[in-house]
Write an enzyme that holds these catalytic residues in place. Sequence first.
Site, short mmCIF file in Angstrom:
data_model
loop_
_atom_site.label_atom_id
_atom_site.label_comp_id
_atom_site.label_asym_id
_atom_site.label_seq_id
_atom_site.Cartn_x
_atom_site.Cartn_y
_atom_site.Cartn_z
CG ASP A 180 15.04 76.10 -30.86
OD1 ASP A 180 15.85 77.01 -30.62
OD2 ASP A 180 15.31 74.89 -30.70
CG HIS A 181 18.01 76.86 -33.70
ND1 HIS A 181 19.24 77.47 -33.72
CD2 HIS A 181 18.04 75.96 -32.69
CE1 HIS A 181 20.00 76.96 -32.76
NE2 HIS A 181 19.29 76.04 -32.11
CG HIS A 190 22.22 71.97 -32.38
ND1 HIS A 190 22.76 73.04 -33.03
CD2 HIS A 190 21.44 72.49 -31.40
CE1 HIS A 190 22.33 74.17 -32.48
NE2 HIS A 190 21.53 73.85 -31.48
N GLY A 226 22.22 72.36 -27.43
CA GLY A 226 22.91 71.08 -27.50
C GLY A 226 23.03 70.40 -26.15
#
Length: 289
Positions: A81-82, A184, A213
């Site tokens: 993730d991210h 988020h 989010g």
Amino acid sequence: MLVSMKEMLADAKKNHYAIPAFDVSNYEMMKAVLETCEEEKSPALLMTLGCDTQGRNLQLISSMIRGASDYFKIPICLHMDHATDIEFIKYGCDNGYSSVMYDGSVLSFEENARNTAIVTEYAHKKGITVEAELGHVGNASVGSVSETGTDTDPGESLTVPEEVAKFVDLTDVDALAIAIGTSHGVYQKTPELRIDRLKEITAVCDRPMVLHGGSGTPNDQMQNAIHHGITKINIYSDVLYALNQGLKGTLNTMTNPSTWPFLVYEDAMKMMKEVVREKLHTFGSAGRL
């Protein structure tokens, strides 16, 4: 068994539901998600964050989840993730991830597309799914005040529909995280999702849509977003809250400092599983297997 996110999201898109994607930072979080998904007959989408995967931690947590995938009977995806560093993403592709996200959302359109294309070329050769982000879902909570003194409620950072088709064409990305009003973290006020913007995006893009989010976003808004094309919703803060509240309650009343860990985590595990179960049913992924 470990599968790619692409096949998971294809079924979600076809059958109009979404898969909750849970960031897991330790064994207990992983166990809570996998046990609940198996109980509810749902695919499991587990994600890791950069803060938990530095150095050898990436190999440790990926090995743990890959090992669990051999034990559980449900399809499991391991998603990075991210991630913002291309070489780190390649390292994850080489060490067991079945899906990765390149997050170039703070970059210019051109640089985001260029870097995403590099990631997809590398990952696709290994059969690994790639998610990217267009528009920007910020870390500041909706309703808080930014350094400029203005409300951080997303506005100019929303995904621009006119850029979506071009971005997909340039990158061949498998899934696209879009900004339609979430943030988020923990909300200071209730977000208002821009379903009108989502409709404009899905009208020009055939790839699965992702919503970041998801924690704290009202269920009716998330279900509306799913109805209009969202197939993956990221969850972290809601599970963290359950974990920490459970531990707080136990530790504040514990008299024996040598209490076994499985007892210390007992209430936290129950609370985390309640959160996971609620998301599976709200998003419609329960009972899909």
